[in-house]
Write an enzyme that holds these catalytic residues in place. Sequence first.
Site, PDB file in Angstrom:
ATOM      1  N   HIS A  38       0.822  -1.206   0.000  1.00 41.20           N
ATOM      2  CA  HIS A  38       0.000   0.000   0.000  1.00 41.20           C
ATOM      3  C   HIS A  38       0.856   1.256   0.000  1.00 41.20           C
ATOM      4  O   HIS A  38       1.992   1.252   0.476  1.00 41.20           O
ATOM      5  CB  HIS A  38      -0.911   0.020   1.233  1.00 41.20           C
ATOM      6  CG  HIS A  38      -2.067  -0.914   1.131  1.00 41.20           C
ATOM      7  ND1 HIS A  38      -3.106  -0.899   2.035  1.00 41.20           N
ATOM      8  CD2 HIS A  38      -2.371  -1.894   0.248  1.00 41.20           C
ATOM      9  CE1 HIS A  38      -3.998  -1.822   1.711  1.00 41.20           C
ATOM     10  NE2 HIS A  38      -3.556  -2.438   0.634  1.00 41.20           N
ATOM     11  N   GLU A 107      -7.111  -0.558  -4.794  1.00 43.10           N
ATOM     12  CA  GLU A 107      -7.950   0.314  -3.979  1.00 43.10           C
ATOM     13  C   GLU A 107      -7.653   1.769  -4.351  1.00 43.10           C
ATOM     14  O   GLU A 107      -6.491   2.138  -4.551  1.00 43.10           O
ATOM     15  CB  GLU A 107      -7.652   0.122  -2.490  1.00 43.10           C
ATOM     16  CG  GLU A 107      -8.020  -1.216  -1.914  1.00 43.10           C
ATOM     17  CD  GLU A 107      -7.644  -1.275  -0.445  1.00 43.10           C
ATOM     18  OE1 GLU A 107      -8.449  -0.813   0.389  1.00 43.10           O
ATOM     19  OE2 GLU A 107      -6.561  -1.775  -0.126  1.00 43.10           O
TER      20      GLU A 107
END
Length: 321
Positions: A38, A107
């Site tokens: 991430h 995402e």
Amino acid sequence: MALFGYTMMTEQAGPRDLVAHVVRAEEAGFDFSVTSDHYFPWLDEQGHAPYAWSVLGAAAQATSRIPLMTFVTCPTMRYHPAVVAQKAATMQLLAGGRFRLGLGSGENLNEHVVGGGWPAADVRQDMLAEAVEIIRALFGGGYVNHHGEHFDVESARLWDLPDTVPPIGVAVSGRQSCELAGRLADLMIAVEPDADLVAAFDESGGTGKPRMGQLPVSHDTDRDAAVRRAHEQFRWFGGGWKVNSELPDTTAFASAGAYVREEDVADSIPCGDDPEVFVEAVRPYVEAGFTEIALVQVGGASQLPFLDWAQKTLLPALREL
């Protein structure tokens, strides 16, 4: 028998700590490890987001047995698929054949940083399928030229290829992604113990392939402290993948979890130090047909006590499943 893994959660620890944690996880006897990839944490309270691929390279050199895996990398926006193929091939060489490449459609939280907007879910799935095909072509050796709907590749070649290319896992959350994973992946990845996902994966070509799940847990000898920590850092978790993939930043995740209570989190995340509570939380994955389950211990500072307990108490109890 199911295999049990340890998650290097990059959102809650810095790079040196993450490597130290996976070294201890190997010593504790975990069967495999996975690493989130991430650019942002989900919540400000988590406080970290180092570059996962540097962490993986260091982990490959610091460990000798435990398999390593991305859980998961998005190969469509922040990274071009040709670059992901190079990363994965290099990691497989560094890890001596212990690396698996977990992929997903991404995402908004992490992919928005390069600009270009956030595509609709159907477009993201199409992009992922095309990316997997590019990565597989590069794993095959030789020069690759590709001019597709979403990506261009000009005379690319991987000059350092391992003898055994990394198996590719694809994250699923519904029938469309299960069909993609069954057709293109070597294993399925999910974050809920849904037998329907397993069935759809099997129907699409996944029969006999590994199915990997993931479960957050919050170990502490003080159960109330474990619940508080789980609420502080994982209250976003209950939103579900289809909601979470759309949220753009930590403020949005904080707002989405504003009315989540501690007891709500404790209902979905096993807390405390009773191994039977943890075993019962894992059981639905095993019964749904998952062959591998990766555990996420909530809280960066709590990793080493969790790993000590896991070695002595939790892993023996889980293996009785």
